[in-house]
Scaffold this motif. Structure first.
Motif, PDB file in Angstrom:
ATOM      1  N   PHE A  67       6.025  12.008   2.610  1.00 29.67           N
ATOM      2  CA  PHE A  67       7.513  13.054   2.090  1.00 29.67           C
ATOM      3  C   PHE A  67       7.437  13.388   0.184  1.00 29.67           C
ATOM      4  O   PHE A  67       7.647  12.134  -0.597  1.00 29.67           O
ATOM      5  N   LYS A  68       6.820  14.617  -0.579  1.00 24.88           N
ATOM      6  CA  LYS A  68       6.309  14.118  -1.896  1.00 24.88           C
ATOM      7  C   LYS A  68       7.398  14.877  -2.563  1.00 24.88           C
ATOM      8  O   LYS A  68       7.338  16.266  -1.539  1.00 24.88           O
ATOM      9  N   PRO A  69       8.739  15.351  -3.455  1.00 25.36           N
ATOM     10  CA  PRO A  69       9.071  15.974  -3.336  1.00 25.36           C
ATOM     11  C   PRO A  69       8.231  16.174  -4.758  1.00 25.36           C
ATOM     12  O   PRO A  69       8.059  16.098  -5.950  1.00 25.36           O
ATOM     13  N   GLU A 124       9.639   0.852 -14.009  1.00 20.96           N
ATOM     14  CA  GLU A 124      10.007   1.834 -14.613  1.00 20.96           C
ATOM     15  C   GLU A 124       8.965   2.852 -14.793  1.00 20.96           C
ATOM     16  O   GLU A 124       7.801   2.556 -14.387  1.00 20.96           O
ATOM     17  N   ARG A 125       8.724   4.181 -14.451  1.00 20.63           N
ATOM     18  CA  ARG A 125       8.087   5.041 -14.989  1.00 20.63           C
ATOM     19  C   ARG A 125       7.765   6.382 -15.877  1.00 20.63           C
ATOM     20  O   ARG A 125       7.458   6.917 -15.468  1.00 20.63           O
ATOM     21  N   GLY A 126       8.385   5.964 -17.043  1.00 14.29           N
ATOM     22  CA  GLY A 126       7.992   6.400 -18.193  1.00 14.29           C
ATOM     23  C   GLY A 126       9.546   8.355 -18.095  1.00 14.29           C
ATOM     24  O   GLY A 126       9.713   7.906 -17.280  1.00 14.29           O
ATOM     25  N   MET A 176       6.693   3.455   1.266  1.00 14.43           N
ATOM     26  CA  MET A 176       6.790   4.941   0.942  1.00 14.43           C
ATOM     27  C   MET A 176       8.112   5.672   0.513  1.00 14.43           C
ATOM     28  O   MET A 176       9.159   5.261   0.968  1.00 14.43           O
ATOM     29  N   GLU A 177       8.245   6.629  -0.128  1.00 10.41           N
ATOM     30  CA  GLU A 177       9.080   7.188  -0.585  1.00 10.41           C
ATOM     31  C   GLU A 177       9.863   7.902   0.882  1.00 10.41           C
ATOM     32  O   GLU A 177       8.930   8.549   1.099  1.00 10.41           O
ATOM     33  N   ILE A 178      10.818   7.940   0.479  1.00  8.90           N
ATOM     34  CA  ILE A 178      12.023   8.358   1.362  1.00  8.90           C
ATOM     35  C   ILE A 178      12.786   9.468   0.325  1.00  8.90           C
ATOM     36  O   ILE A 178      13.585   8.613  -0.834  1.00  8.90           O
ATOM     37  N   LEU A 199      12.931   0.701  -6.599  1.00 10.54           N
ATOM     38  CA  LEU A 199      13.589   2.167  -7.302  1.00 10.54           C
ATOM     39  C   LEU A 199      13.133   1.918  -8.165  1.00 10.54           C
ATOM     40  O   LEU A 199      13.220   1.835  -8.957  1.00 10.54           O
ATOM     41  N   LYS A 200      12.640   3.527  -8.780  1.00  7.29           N
ATOM     42  CA  LYS A 200      12.278   4.678  -9.890  1.00  7.29           C
ATOM     43  C   LYS A 200      13.121   4.491 -10.760  1.00  7.29           C
ATOM     44  O   LYS A 200      14.477   4.970 -10.734  1.00  7.29           O
ATOM     45  N   ARG A 201      12.794   4.352 -12.154  1.00  6.52           N
ATOM     46  CA  ARG A 201      14.251   5.196 -12.793  1.00  6.52           C
ATOM     47  C   ARG A 201      13.774   6.353 -13.453  1.00  6.52           C
ATOM     48  O   ARG A 201      12.853   6.927 -13.655  1.00  6.52           O
ATOM     49  N   ILE A 231      11.448   0.542   1.537  1.00  2.36           N
ATOM     50  CA  ILE A 231      11.502   2.433   0.664  1.00  2.36           C
ATOM     51  C   ILE A 231      10.948   2.551  -0.275  1.00  2.36           C
ATOM     52  O   ILE A 231      11.285   1.335  -0.648  1.00  2.36           O
ATOM     53  N   GLN A 232      10.620   3.541  -0.936  1.00  2.63           N
ATOM     54  CA  GLN A 232      11.012   3.836  -2.072  1.00  2.63           C
ATOM     55  C   GLN A 232      11.533   4.842  -2.597  1.00  2.63           C
ATOM     56  O   GLN A 232      12.194   5.995  -2.243  1.00  2.63           O
ATOM     57  N   ILE A 233      12.829   4.493  -3.796  1.00  2.12           N
ATOM     58  CA  ILE A 233      13.168   5.523  -3.945  1.00  2.12           C
ATOM     59  C   ILE A 233      12.644   6.439  -5.502  1.00  2.12           C
ATOM     60  O   ILE A 233      12.674   5.358  -5.880  1.00  2.12           O
ATOM     61  N   GLY A 234      12.950   7.141  -5.016  1.00  2.00           N
ATOM     62  CA  GLY A 234      11.295   8.220  -6.366  1.00  2.00           C
ATOM     63  C   GLY A 234      12.289   8.802  -7.716  1.00  2.00           C
ATOM     64  O   GLY A 234      13.973   8.426  -7.724  1.00  2.00           O
ATOM     65  N   ALA A 235      12.086   8.628  -8.454  1.00  2.00           N
ATOM     66  CA  ALA A 235      12.733   8.987 -10.468  1.00  2.00           C
ATOM     67  C   ALA A 235      13.614  10.165  -9.559  1.00  2.00           C
ATOM     68  O   ALA A 235      14.670   9.779 -10.526  1.00  2.00           O
ATOM     69  N   ARG A 236      13.723  11.203  -9.169  1.00  2.00           N
ATOM     70  CA  ARG A 236      14.321  12.281  -8.988  1.00  2.00           C
ATOM     71  C   ARG A 236      15.642  11.817  -8.205  1.00  2.00           C
ATOM     72  O   ARG A 236      16.594  12.815  -8.012  1.00  2.00           O
ATOM     73  N   ASN A 237      15.260  10.722  -7.251  1.00  2.00           N
ATOM     74  CA  ASN A 237      16.690  10.544  -6.396  1.00  2.00           C
ATOM     75  C   ASN A 237      17.747   9.122  -7.033  1.00  2.00           C
ATOM     76  O   ASN A 237      18.210   8.622  -6.265  1.00  2.00           O
ATOM     77  N   SER A 286       0.732   5.294 -13.261  1.00  2.00           N
ATOM     78  CA  SER A 286      -0.170   6.544 -13.282  1.00  2.00           C
ATOM     79  C   SER A 286       1.324   7.440 -13.791  1.00  2.00           C
ATOM     80  O   SER A 286       0.516   8.350 -14.513  1.00  2.00           O
ATOM     81  N   HIS A 287       2.593   7.619 -12.753  1.00  2.00           N
ATOM     82  CA  HIS A 287       2.932   8.941 -13.801  1.00  2.00           C
ATOM     83  C   HIS A 287       3.335   8.909 -14.552  1.00  2.00           C
ATOM     84  O   HIS A 287       3.942  10.025 -15.814  1.00  2.00           O
ATOM     85  N   SER A 288       3.503   7.255 -15.028  1.00  2.00           N
ATOM     86  CA  SER A 288       3.884   7.635 -16.989  1.00  2.00           C
ATOM     87  C   SER A 288       2.017   7.293 -17.792  1.00  2.00           C
ATOM     88  O   SER A 288       2.439   8.979 -18.136  1.00  2.00           O
ATOM     89  N   ILE A 293       2.420  -3.899 -11.171  1.00  2.00           N
ATOM     90  CA  ILE A 293       2.431  -2.844 -11.390  1.00  2.00           C
ATOM     91  C   ILE A 293       2.175  -1.965 -10.190  1.00  2.00           C
ATOM     92  O   ILE A 293       2.044  -2.410  -9.146  1.00  2.00           O
ATOM     93  N   MET A 294       2.744  -0.436 -10.299  1.00  2.00           N
ATOM     94  CA  MET A 294       2.349   0.510  -8.975  1.00  2.00           C
ATOM     95  C   MET A 294       0.959   1.545  -9.696  1.00  2.00           C
ATOM     96  O   MET A 294       1.338   2.198 -10.873  1.00  2.00           O
ATOM     97  N   ILE A 295       0.528   1.331  -9.166  1.00  4.38           N
ATOM     98  CA  ILE A 295      -1.151   2.758  -9.895  1.00  4.38           C
ATOM     99  C   ILE A 295      -1.208   3.344  -8.188  1.00  4.38           C
ATOM    100  O   ILE A 295      -1.742   2.545  -7.494  1.00  4.38           O
ATOM    101  N   LEU A 352       0.982  -0.809   0.427  1.00  2.21           N
ATOM    102  CA  LEU A 352       0.083  -0.080  -0.193  1.00  2.21           C
ATOM    103  C   LEU A 352       1.128   0.874  -0.458  1.00  2.21           C
ATOM    104  O   LEU A 352       1.924   1.677   0.958  1.00  2.21           O
ATOM    105  N   ARG A 353       1.240   2.269  -0.590  1.00  6.87           N
ATOM    106  CA  ARG A 353       1.537   3.509  -0.751  1.00  6.87           C
ATOM    107  C   ARG A 353       0.949   4.412   0.413  1.00  6.87           C
ATOM    108  O   ARG A 353       0.258   4.758   0.612  1.00  6.87           O
ATOM    109  N   THR A 354       1.744   4.726   1.056  1.00  8.69           N
ATOM    110  CA  THR A 354       1.631   5.767   2.426  1.00  8.69           C
ATOM    111  C   THR A 354       1.914   6.902   1.754  1.00  8.69           C
ATOM    112  O   THR A 354       2.766   7.116   3.228  1.00  8.69           O
TER     113      THR A 354
END
Ligand code: PEP
Ligand code: MN
Length: 312
Positions: free
Chosen positions: A118-120, A224-226, A151-153, A194-196, A169-175, A257-259, A280-282, A113-115
């Motif tokens: 902290f949003k970049p 993969e997120r586009g 959760m993204e850190i 880990l997101k691309r 732990i989610q590592i977002g695309a920006r990181n 979703s982000h793609s 998938i992540m959605i 579950l996405r929780t």
């Protein structure tokens, strides 16, 4: 590892031997193939090899550059036999909406579950979530929800407090290239997603995965997120997913979703990726229009159920 050269083979060979001992050299007319070298160590003298007089270029294979990614076996990892479906809001903005969404998704047996607390945000003026204050409330909610939390850190100083409530732990695309964050996340003993980073290539993406593996993360999912080509152009790199699946055993999912960027496109992005990916992540919520972030791409629970029918 192949060293292409022109000029004196004897000179190039003697220089290589000064730098690398105990390696096997196989000679061809215009190149020297090097076998049995220490893959972690080679980085320290690669620039010196490139600098030997007569060397044109040094070619390395992906499995030489990314030894841990290529030797990784999913048996020591996440169960890849079930689709990895990670769902939930873009951001937690209301505890009531979150709890209701969490209960619905738990009923539907999602993998995590996405929780997000902290949003970049691309703009410094955007609201960036409840932050650290939200952790105690989330801990309360966790008592009644069995589904793992992800959760993204965005800052390695948050790892300890987030680890108290999160399973992944989610590592977002920006990181993706925030190597300090990757190291600390890997050391936390949590699973890491880990997101691309948009427009990064296969090697760049997997170098970041290699960081996680080198710093002892054994439970890893790639996402993969586009490519964020513009605010409304949707893209997802299915070739990237296919290549990761073909060359490694690391689980890889598609963020639809982000793609897709718009909820009416999400279903088609699921169809186009699910045949290649491990899941998938959605972004899903009981009340998508109430979300202060990414409102137009979040699907409601009815749409999510339709999507699940395609996947399962
Ligand atoms: C997210 O998944 O919440 C997110 C911010 O996505 P990305 O890092 O891919 O932009
Ligand atoms: Mn989002």
């Amino acid at each position: 590892m192949r060293i292409e050269f022109n000029g004196s083979r004897d000179y190039v060979t003697s220089e290589i031997k000064k730098l690398m001992t105990d390696v096997e050299l196989i000679f061809s007319k215009n190149y020297i193939e090097i076998k049995n070298f220490d893959k972690g160590y080679v980085y320290n003298f690669l620039p010196k090899i490139e600098n030997i007089r007569g060397v044109i270029r040094v070619l390395m294979k992906n499995d030489e550059l990314l030894p841990l990614c290529y030797s990784f076996k999913a048996t020591e990892n996440i169960n890849k036999n079930i689709p990895i479906i990670i769902a939930g809001p873009c951001v937690i903005y209301s505890w009531d909406d979150f709890l209701e969404t969490a209960k619905e998704l738990e009923q539907l047996n999602v993998y995590a579950l996405r929780t997000p607390l902290f949003k970049p945000r691309s703009s410094p003026y955007g609201w960036d979530g409840y932050g650290k204050e939200g952790i105690s409330r989330l801990k309360e909610i966790k008592k009644s929800i069995r589904t793992p939390f992800i959760m993204e850190i965005i800052d390695y100083r948050l790892i300890d407090s987030v680890s108290e409530v999160c399973d992944i732990i989610q590592i977002g695309a920006r990181n993706m290239r925030n190597y300090a964050l990757l190291k600390e996340a890997a050391k936390s003993n949590k699973a890491v997603l880990l997101k691309r980073e948009p427009r990064s290539n296969f090697r760049e993406f997997l170098y970041s995965a290699e960081y996680l593996l080198k710093y002892s993360c054994r439970n890893i999912i790639l996402c993969e997120r586009g490519d964020n080509l513009s605010d409304d152009v949707a893209s997802i790199d299915t070739e990237m997913i296919k290549k990761i699946k073909k060359e490694t055993d690391i689980p890889v999912i598609a963020d639809v979703s982000h793609s897709a960027k718009r909820r009416d496109r999400v279903m088609s992005f699921v169809k186009k990726t699910i045949k290649y990916s491990d899941g998938i992540m959605i972004e899903t919520s009981i009340n998508p229009d109430a979300s202060p972030i990414d409102t137009k791409q979040i699907v409601d629970i009815d749409e999510f159920k339709k999507i699940l029918k395609i996947i399962r």
